[in-house]
Design a protein around this motif. Structure first.
Motif, PDB file in Angstrom:
ATOM      1  N   THR A 100       0.831  -1.202   0.000  1.00 32.39           N
ATOM      2  CA  THR A 100       0.000   0.000   0.000  1.00 32.39           C
ATOM      3  C   THR A 100       0.866   1.252   0.000  1.00 32.39           C
ATOM      4  O   THR A 100       0.618   2.195  -0.754  1.00 32.39           O
ATOM      5  CB  THR A 100      -0.926   0.002   1.233  1.00 32.39           C
ATOM      6  N   VAL A 106       2.374   1.816  -3.455  1.00 35.38           N
ATOM      7  CA  VAL A 106       1.399   2.355  -4.412  1.00 35.38           C
ATOM      8  C   VAL A 106       1.203   3.841  -4.168  1.00 35.38           C
ATOM      9  O   VAL A 106       1.240   4.649  -5.097  1.00 35.38           O
ATOM     10  CB  VAL A 106       0.051   1.606  -4.310  1.00 35.38           C
ATOM     11  N   LEU A 107       1.005   4.230  -2.915  1.00 39.16           N
ATOM     12  CA  LEU A 107       0.790   5.646  -2.598  1.00 39.16           C
ATOM     13  C   LEU A 107       2.018   6.486  -2.921  1.00 39.16           C
ATOM     14  O   LEU A 107       1.895   7.602  -3.424  1.00 39.16           O
ATOM     15  CB  LEU A 107       0.388   5.815  -1.140  1.00 39.16           C
ATOM     16  N   ASP A 108       3.207   5.949  -2.642  1.00 36.07           N
ATOM     17  CA  ASP A 108       4.433   6.703  -2.913  1.00 36.07           C
ATOM     18  C   ASP A 108       4.647   6.936  -4.404  1.00 36.07           C
ATOM     19  O   ASP A 108       5.275   7.916  -4.794  1.00 36.07           O
ATOM     20  CB  ASP A 108       5.659   5.981  -2.331  1.00 36.07           C
ATOM     21  N   ARG A 109       4.126   6.071  -5.239  1.00 40.34           N
ATOM     22  CA  ARG A 109       4.299   6.207  -6.689  1.00 40.34           C
ATOM     23  C   ARG A 109       3.324   7.209  -7.310  1.00 40.34           C
ATOM     24  O   ARG A 109       3.522   7.634  -8.443  1.00 40.34           O
ATOM     25  CB  ARG A 109       4.101   4.863  -7.381  1.00 40.34           C
ATOM     26  N   LEU A 110       2.296   7.568  -6.557  1.00 40.15           N
ATOM     27  CA  LEU A 110       1.295   8.487  -7.098  1.00 40.15           C
ATOM     28  C   LEU A 110       1.819   9.916  -7.108  1.00 40.15           C
ATOM     29  O   LEU A 110       2.519  10.331  -6.188  1.00 40.15           O
ATOM     30  CB  LEU A 110       0.023   8.450  -6.244  1.00 40.15           C
ATOM     31  N   PRO A 111       1.448  10.690  -8.131  1.00 40.18           N
ATOM     32  CA  PRO A 111       1.775  12.121  -8.081  1.00 40.18           C
ATOM     33  C   PRO A 111       0.981  12.772  -6.946  1.00 40.18           C
ATOM     34  O   PRO A 111      -0.023  12.239  -6.487  1.00 40.18           O
ATOM     35  CB  PRO A 111       1.328  12.641  -9.447  1.00 40.18           C
ATOM     36  N   ALA A 145      -2.862  12.997  -7.214  1.00 38.35           N
ATOM     37  CA  ALA A 145      -3.531  11.707  -7.069  1.00 38.35           C
ATOM     38  C   ALA A 145      -3.458  11.215  -5.629  1.00 38.35           C
ATOM     39  O   ALA A 145      -4.388  10.587  -5.132  1.00 38.35           O
ATOM     40  CB  ALA A 145      -2.922  10.682  -8.018  1.00 38.35           C
ATOM     41  N   ARG A 146      -2.366  11.513  -4.939  1.00 40.92           N
ATOM     42  CA  ARG A 146      -2.236  11.122  -3.530  1.00 40.92           C
ATOM     43  C   ARG A 146      -3.286  11.846  -2.696  1.00 40.92           C
ATOM     44  O   ARG A 146      -3.896  11.263  -1.808  1.00 40.92           O
ATOM     45  CB  ARG A 146      -0.819  11.436  -3.037  1.00 40.92           C
ATOM     46  N   GLU A 169      -6.158  12.857  -3.772  1.00 36.67           N
ATOM     47  CA  GLU A 169      -7.434  12.214  -4.101  1.00 36.67           C
ATOM     48  C   GLU A 169      -7.573  10.887  -3.353  1.00 36.67           C
ATOM     49  O   GLU A 169      -8.665  10.543  -2.888  1.00 36.67           O
ATOM     50  CB  GLU A 169      -7.549  11.986  -5.603  1.00 36.67           C
ATOM     51  N   ALA A 170      -6.482  10.145  -3.228  1.00 39.25           N
ATOM     52  CA  ALA A 170      -6.509   8.877  -2.505  1.00 39.25           C
ATOM     53  C   ALA A 170      -6.844   9.108  -1.038  1.00 39.25           C
ATOM     54  O   ALA A 170      -7.638   8.367  -0.439  1.00 39.25           O
ATOM     55  CB  ALA A 170      -5.180   8.149  -2.646  1.00 39.25           C
TER      56      ALA A 170
END
Length: 140
Positions: free
Chosen positions: A94, A97-102, A105-106, A108-109
């Motif tokens: 998890t 995945v979060l670290d890879r998001l711009p 998008a983070r 928004e997550a």
């Protein structure tokens, strides 16, 4: 832990692992094995379906290459052990995945996470509040 390819069409462990890899890790974690031989995993899987020993051996070796399993030589065979618990693996997956998001998008997550808490009970919200407070303390 190595980087994982996230499969958006899959859920749970299968989002980061191929099906047989996930099955093997579920056996290892489910049996709470501290150490095991390929033959032990093969025995469990073969009781559920037709599967070749060499297929299990290759997949266990791949899990070692992915740093999910450690191994040591024991005579002519290897003995393997899990590097992470199931919960540790899911947390790491998890986080990755979060670290890879711009950043957008983070955000928004995080918004999605907060929205999904609409059905959460007071205990869950208290745990989340404690996590936030602990993180704030770490930042000071």
């Amino acid at each position: 832990m190595s980087h994982y390819l996230i499969r958006p069409d899959a859920t749970g462990l299968r989002a980061a692992l191929f099906d047989l890899e996930a099955d093997i890790m579920e056996v290892v974690w489910g049996r709470r094995w501290d150490e095991f031989a390929v033959s032990q995993v093969h025995e469990v899987l073969a009781s559920e379906r037709d599967i070749a020993y060499t297929t299990v051996m290759t997949t266990v070796s791949r899990l070692f290459d992915k740093e999910l399993l450690a191994r040591r030589k024991d005579g002519k065979r290897y003995l393997y052990s899990p590097v992470l618990t199931r919960d540790e693996f899911l947390r790491a997956m998890t986080r990755e995945v979060l670290d890879r998001l711009p950043a957008v998008a983070r955000d928004e997550a995080v918004s999605y996470l907060v929205d999904s808490l609409g059905d959460a009970d007071a205990e869950t919200l208290d745990r989340l509040e404690q996590l936030i407070l602990r993180r704030k303390q770490e930042l000071k």
